[in-house]
Design a protein around this motif. Sequence first.
Motif, PDB file in Angstrom:
ATOM      1  N   LEU A  79      39.772  45.777  44.159  1.00  0.00           N
ATOM      2  CA  LEU A  79      38.961  44.681  43.402  1.00  0.00           C
ATOM      3  C   LEU A  79      39.833  44.252  42.100  1.00  0.00           C
ATOM      4  O   LEU A  79      39.381  43.267  41.575  1.00  0.00           O
ATOM      5  N   HIS A  80      40.811  45.108  41.803  1.00  0.00           N
ATOM      6  CA  HIS A  80      41.580  44.696  40.682  1.00  0.00           C
ATOM      7  C   HIS A  80      43.029  44.302  41.071  1.00  0.00           C
ATOM      8  O   HIS A  80      43.821  45.296  41.142  1.00  0.00           O
ATOM      9  N   THR A  81      43.220  43.021  40.968  1.00  0.00           N
ATOM     10  CA  THR A  81      44.812  42.664  41.503  1.00  0.00           C
ATOM     11  C   THR A  81      45.472  42.523  40.122  1.00  0.00           C
ATOM     12  O   THR A  81      45.046  42.318  39.009  1.00  0.00           O
ATOM     13  N   HIS A  82      46.751  42.877  40.377  1.00  0.00           N
ATOM     14  CA  HIS A  82      47.818  42.797  39.300  1.00  0.00           C
ATOM     15  C   HIS A  82      48.876  41.698  39.506  1.00  0.00           C
ATOM     16  O   HIS A  82      49.324  41.638  40.458  1.00  0.00           O
ATOM     17  N   ASP A  83      49.385  40.890  38.529  1.00  0.00           N
ATOM     18  CA  ASP A  83      50.156  39.850  38.621  1.00  0.00           C
ATOM     19  C   ASP A  83      51.561  40.424  38.288  1.00  0.00           C
ATOM     20  O   ASP A  83      51.784  40.696  37.069  1.00  0.00           O
ATOM     21  N   PRO A  84      52.289  40.647  39.294  1.00  0.00           N
ATOM     22  CA  PRO A  84      53.864  40.967  39.081  1.00  0.00           C
ATOM     23  C   PRO A  84      54.326  40.178  37.908  1.00  0.00           C
ATOM     24  O   PRO A  84      55.216  40.844  37.144  1.00  0.00           O
TER      25      PRO A  84
END
Length: 189
Positions: free
Chosen positions: A18-23
Amino acid sequence: MQSTRSLFNNRAATWDQLHTHDPVKISLMLALSDLSPGMDFLDVGCGTGVLEPYLLGYQPRRVVAVDFAEKMIDIAREKLQDPRVEFLCADIFTLQGERCDCCFLYNAFPHFRDPHGLLKHLATLIRPGGRLTISHARGKSADAFLGQVLYGHPVHPNQGLVNLMRPYFHVDATVDNGALLLISGVRRP
């Protein structure tokens, strides 16, 4: 605090979906944190261990990743086994004696009800000349939402947080562009 712990334990199994992280945002945050090989890092509110693979790219001596939700820590331990990383299930306020060169609060700051007490305590865990970096990948609006709606307390806007940090840290990096909130400073002697 128990209700916040329960909230994170209940969401741990689906957190990463549910929580993606932007590299790109994470890389910018780390680039602005003046990291170098051989440092000791502290990740406060580490959740499922999102930052640890990125931190390992900087060749730390040690990473201590702390979260008070045991199910988040269990997932973090499953995702990453590296002898340089220690995942601790603990309330950060009970941590004593650790000394780090750089401390991160990534997407975690609005979950603390006593921001001043947190900063004061973190200053005891960071070596003089070490760094604290507070960031949120969704910007200030996410901090405001989490602090006010979920917890019923206001989150300090960028300048307010700088002022809160000032007794303990010399703030030398800020980003507040709507997509990323970052405030970073060096611990005063």
